[in-house]
Design an enzyme around this catalytic site. Structure first.
Site, PDB file in Angstrom:
ATOM      1  N   GLU A  62      14.981   2.669  -6.471  1.00  0.00           N
ATOM      2  CA  GLU A  62      15.976   2.331  -5.454  1.00  0.00           C
ATOM      3  C   GLU A  62      17.364   2.195  -6.064  1.00  0.00           C
ATOM      4  O   GLU A  62      18.358   2.586  -5.453  1.00  0.00           O
ATOM      5  CB  GLU A  62      15.601   1.059  -4.693  1.00  0.00           C
ATOM      6  CG  GLU A  62      16.605   0.757  -3.604  1.00  0.00           C
ATOM      7  CD  GLU A  62      16.002   0.150  -2.353  1.00  0.00           C
ATOM      8  OE1 GLU A  62      16.803  -0.141  -1.443  1.00  0.00           O
ATOM      9  OE2 GLU A  62      14.780  -0.030  -2.269  1.00  0.00           O
ATOM     10  N   THR A  63      17.445   1.669  -7.268  1.00  0.00           N
ATOM     11  CA  THR A  63      18.735   1.557  -7.951  1.00  0.00           C
ATOM     12  C   THR A  63      19.344   2.934  -8.172  1.00  0.00           C
ATOM     13  O   THR A  63      20.512   3.168  -7.838  1.00  0.00           O
ATOM     14  CB  THR A  63      18.563   0.827  -9.298  1.00  0.00           C
ATOM     15  OG1 THR A  63      18.093  -0.499  -9.045  1.00  0.00           O
ATOM     16  CG2 THR A  63      19.865   0.778 -10.074  1.00  0.00           C
TER      17      THR A  63
END
Length: 138
Positions: A62-63
């Site tokens: 997700e980062t």
């Protein structure tokens, strides 16, 4: 492809004192159409059986996708996570993993990113897909 060309030092600095830096995630490279980061496999990213925690892999995915998405939108817009799917394919108990985010779809209201995470032997350990909503910056 990038609306704002990635500056790895700035990306890592912006992540200081966040979950990203707490897990040891570090942006390491980019190409015309991908962004790469590493994360250690250590006590801070492991589950009780000594293996890389699936949630840590999801955080790395997700980062990468979120940061890449935000480098793609024009000023006044931001990308926020809407849906993430991660398939954990192989376990890792030591070393470092590397995630690579590549765009599948870049639209005005949504993005879809593929994030593949590899062990040090370049074996795929997690395949993830992230959908981002593109919204006005408030």
């Amino acid at each position: 492809m990038w609306q704002t060309p990635p500056n790895l030092a700035e990306l890592n600095q912006v992540c200081d004192n966040t979950l990203v830096s707490h897990l040891g995630i570090c942006f390491t490279a980019f190409t015309q159409d991908s962004l790469t980061a590493t994360m250690p496999v250590a006590a801070i990213t492991s589950q009780p059986f000594g293996l890389l925690h699936g949630g840590a892999s999801a955080v790395l995915a997700e980062t990468l996708g979120s940061v890449a998405g935000n480098l793609m939108v024009p000023e006044g817009r931001i990308c926020v996570g809407q849906d993430i799917h991660a398939s954990h394919l192989r376990s890792v108990s030591k070393g470092e993993v590397t995630g690579v985010a590549s765009a599948i779809h870049i639209g005005g209201r949504s993005h879809v990113w593929a994030i593949d995470i590899y062990n040090e032997q370049q074996q795929l350990i997690c395949s993830s897909r992230l959908t981002l909503a593109v919204i006005k910056r408030s």
